[in-house]
Design an enzyme around this catalytic site. Structure first.
Site, PDB file in Angstrom:
ATOM      1  N   ARG A 138      55.681   2.548  40.688  1.00  0.00           N
ATOM      2  CA  ARG A 138      55.707   3.598  39.668  1.00  0.00           C
ATOM      3  C   ARG A 138      56.977   4.409  39.842  1.00  0.00           C
ATOM      4  O   ARG A 138      57.322   4.802  40.959  1.00  0.00           O
ATOM      5  CB  ARG A 138      54.476   4.486  39.823  1.00  0.00           C
ATOM      6  N   GLY A 139      57.680   4.644  38.742  1.00  0.00           N
ATOM      7  CA  GLY A 139      58.900   5.425  38.785  1.00  0.00           C
ATOM      8  C   GLY A 139      58.756   6.707  37.992  1.00  0.00           C
ATOM      9  O   GLY A 139      57.655   7.073  37.573  1.00  0.00           O
ATOM     10  N   PHE A 143      59.746   7.352  34.997  1.00  0.00           N
ATOM     11  CA  PHE A 143      59.508   7.201  33.567  1.00  0.00           C
ATOM     12  C   PHE A 143      58.557   6.069  33.205  1.00  0.00           C
ATOM     13  O   PHE A 143      58.346   5.800  32.021  1.00  0.00           O
ATOM     14  CB  PHE A 143      60.835   6.990  32.830  1.00  0.00           C
ATOM     15  N   GLY A 144      58.003   5.385  34.175  1.00  0.00           N
ATOM     16  CA  GLY A 144      57.135   4.277  33.809  1.00  0.00           C
ATOM     17  C   GLY A 144      56.574   3.556  35.016  1.00  0.00           C
ATOM     18  O   GLY A 144      56.624   4.051  36.142  1.00  0.00           O
ATOM     19  N   ASP A 171      74.253   5.654  43.145  1.00  0.00           N
ATOM     20  CA  ASP A 171      73.035   6.144  43.792  1.00  0.00           C
ATOM     21  C   ASP A 171      72.561   5.162  44.856  1.00  0.00           C
ATOM     22  O   ASP A 171      71.376   4.810  44.916  1.00  0.00           O
ATOM     23  CB  ASP A 171      71.938   6.395  42.757  1.00  0.00           C
ATOM     24  N   ILE A 196      55.814  -0.392  37.105  1.00  0.00           N
ATOM     25  CA  ILE A 196      56.273  -1.756  37.337  1.00  0.00           C
ATOM     26  C   ILE A 196      55.031  -2.598  37.602  1.00  0.00           C
ATOM     27  O   ILE A 196      54.199  -2.237  38.448  1.00  0.00           O
ATOM     28  CB  ILE A 196      57.237  -1.831  38.540  1.00  0.00           C
TER      29      ILE A 196
END
Length: 274
Positions: free
Chosen positions: A17-18, A20-21, A132, A23
């Site tokens: 989970r990130g 914005f959404g 990053d 996986i």
């Protein structure tokens, strides 16, 4: 989008989970392989910068493919409300998960650094700066091959080769980024050097109780090797670290130069630098 996605792939459980959404693990009948599907809800993207990053990431990943140490992008599905990127499936353990468990031996760290620098060098040759680099963005496939991931902050440097904008993660960000100056691809080399320092020492080179304190330590750039932690680390490894984590950008190695350093070439064998 979901109907189109489900027509091409069988979707299974959530594996990550990130911001914005999510996986999910998926299966591709065409290739008979499992893949990862990153599904992003565009409605949560209120910031224009986030929207720009979302649009740019699949384009940059397409430009970088294929490379053995860059996460593969297989497919993209997009509608006005959502975006799905079908990616190479990796193990759930990241480099961050490994380094929080224990420090790595020099041969282990050198094997990882060689693959990381190969990925970074490939990006830089194509004019892409990751911006990053951190252990959380370094994945491994089932055969333990390194895969550089998460190009959401990446930028194409263009013909001039310089960029602006404060991006990155406190422990890993290069000082010239924090100074608000124009910078080039060598910010990735600084970040990779910090990762190598953590692999060998188990601690970051620049610390603080808050992001502000960490930034102040980065800006001072006073690189030290505490004897208790680095007593058994070879002079060759420390030499490479000094040349990657150099405040003077003109003296900082490029990714290609770092790949030719004796410590990398020897596979982390503890040979002293003449």
């Amino acid at each position: 989008m979901y109907d189109t996605l489900k027509n091409s792939y069988q979707l299974f459980e959530e594996i990550g989970r990130g911001r914005f959404g999510t996986i999910v693990r998926a299966f591709s009948p065409d290739s008979a392989e499992f893949v990862a599907c990153k599904i992003i809800d565009k409605s949560v993207l209120t910031d224009e910068t986030d929207r720009a990053c979302l649009e740019k990431e699949p384009k940059i990943m397409t430009l970088l493919s294929p490379h053995p140490n860059v996460l593969k992008l297989f497919n993209v599905f997009e509608t006005e409300d959502s975006l799905a990127m079908v990616l190479e499936l990796c193990e759930q353990e990241t480099l961050y998960d490994r380094v929080v468990k224990r420090t790595l031996s020099e041969p282990e760290a050198a094997a990882i650094m060689k693959q990381l620098l190969e990925a970074v060098s490939h990006c830089h040759r194509l004019g892409v700066v990751h911006r990053d680099l951190k252990p959380e963005n370094v994945l491994f496939d089932s055969k333990n091959n390194l895969k550089l991931a998460d190009f959401g902050s990446a930028e194409w440097a263009g013909d001039g080769g310089v960029m602006e904008g404060v991006v990155g993660t406190p422990y890993y960000v290069a000082p010239e980024v924090l100074m608000g100056r124009e910078y080039d691809e060598k910010i990735d080399v600084w970040s990779a050097g910090v990762m190598m320092y953590i692999m060998l020492g188990g601690i970051p080179p620049f610390c603080g109780e808050s992001a502000t304190e960490i930034f102040q330590a980065v800006l001072r750039g006073n690189l030290r090797f505490p004897p208790k932690v680095f007593r058994s680390v070879s002079p060759a490894a420390k030499d490479l670290l000094r040349k990657m984590i150099s405040r003077d950008v003109s003296r900082r190695l490029s990714a290609d130069q770092a790949l030719r350093h004796p410590w990398i070439l020897s596979g982390g064998e503890a040979n002293p630098i003449d």
